[in-house]
Design an enzyme around this catalytic site. Sequence first.
Site, mmCIF file in Angstrom:
data_model
loop_
_atom_site.group_PDB
_atom_site.id
_atom_site.type_symbol
_atom_site.label_atom_id
_atom_site.label_comp_id
_atom_site.label_asym_id
_atom_site.label_seq_id
_atom_site.Cartn_x
_atom_site.Cartn_y
_atom_site.Cartn_z
ATOM 1 N N CYS A 290 0.844 -1.190 0.000
ATOM 2 C CA CYS A 290 0.000 0.000 0.000
ATOM 3 C C CYS A 290 0.881 1.242 0.000
ATOM 4 O O CYS A 290 1.877 1.302 0.722
ATOM 5 C CB CYS A 290 -0.902 -0.003 1.230
ATOM 6 S SG CYS A 290 -2.027 1.403 1.298
ATOM 7 N N HIS B 174 -8.585 -3.937 -3.019
ATOM 8 C CA HIS B 174 -7.735 -3.088 -2.172
ATOM 9 C C HIS B 174 -8.174 -1.628 -2.267
ATOM 10 O O HIS B 174 -8.364 -0.957 -1.246
ATOM 11 C CB HIS B 174 -6.265 -3.249 -2.595
ATOM 12 C CG HIS B 174 -5.317 -2.376 -1.846
ATOM 13 N ND1 HIS B 174 -4.493 -2.854 -0.855
ATOM 14 C CD2 HIS B 174 -5.050 -1.048 -1.935
ATOM 15 C CE1 HIS B 174 -3.765 -1.849 -0.369
ATOM 16 N NE2 HIS B 174 -4.094 -0.740 -1.013
ATOM 17 N N GLU B 175 -8.324 -1.126 -3.490
ATOM 18 C CA GLU B 175 -8.658 0.291 -3.677
ATOM 19 C C GLU B 175 -10.067 0.600 -3.171
ATOM 20 O O GLU B 175 -10.293 1.636 -2.541
ATOM 21 C CB GLU B 175 -8.503 0.710 -5.135
ATOM 22 C CG GLU B 175 -7.093 0.548 -5.700
ATOM 23 C CD GLU B 175 -5.985 1.215 -4.895
ATOM 24 O OE1 GLU B 175 -6.249 2.159 -4.113
ATOM 25 O OE2 GLU B 175 -4.826 0.789 -5.028
ATOM 26 N N HIS C 214 -10.202 1.048 0.514
ATOM 27 C CA HIS C 214 -9.812 2.396 0.949
ATOM 28 C C HIS C 214 -11.016 3.325 1.005
ATOM 29 O O HIS C 214 -11.124 4.170 1.900
ATOM 30 C CB HIS C 214 -8.766 2.998 0.004
ATOM 31 C CG HIS C 214 -7.363 2.662 0.350
ATOM 32 N ND1 HIS C 214 -6.765 3.029 1.539
ATOM 33 C CD2 HIS C 214 -6.403 2.021 -0.352
ATOM 34 C CE1 HIS C 214 -5.511 2.619 1.556
ATOM 35 N NE2 HIS C 214 -5.264 1.990 0.424
#
Length: 161
Positions: free
Chosen positions: A95, A137-138, A141
């Site tokens: 990250c 993952h994104e 966020h």
Amino acid sequence: MKTLADMVLLGDPRLYEACAPVVEADLPHLAGWVADLHNVMSEVRARYHFGRGIAAPQLGIMKRLVYLNLDRPMVLINPELTDHSEAMFELWDDCMSFPNLLVRVLRHQAVTVRYLDEHWQPQVWPVQDALSELLQHECDHLDGVLCTMRAIDQQSFRWKP
């Protein structure tokens, strides 16, 4: 123009907040946000030699916006993941908000992402393997979830020099 010095780092409370949707009134800001995301991703790539995607909250822009740069730049506005595969896989995740830490996580092998493109047009993109992991993952966020929170166990952390 935002730079690497503007990256929101592990421990900053903004990384744990859910983002607001991008609305049409935000569109005049979109080009500037995308330029900032592109610029910081370029700096991360030059310094740390990784980076395929960045989410807006990593620069303190608390909007549901993801910038990818794979073979070409892509903007995903208000992305939503659907059709999560039952099949899962393990990997070491990295990250930009903690560039020297790797975290062992479990991700869905395939997902579908529904989003608006930079022209405010709806798109549907089925992805698998590495792209599936990246988009999970994104999108995490955007929901205030970090890969550190998805670690398989307490031994799933590794320092990357």
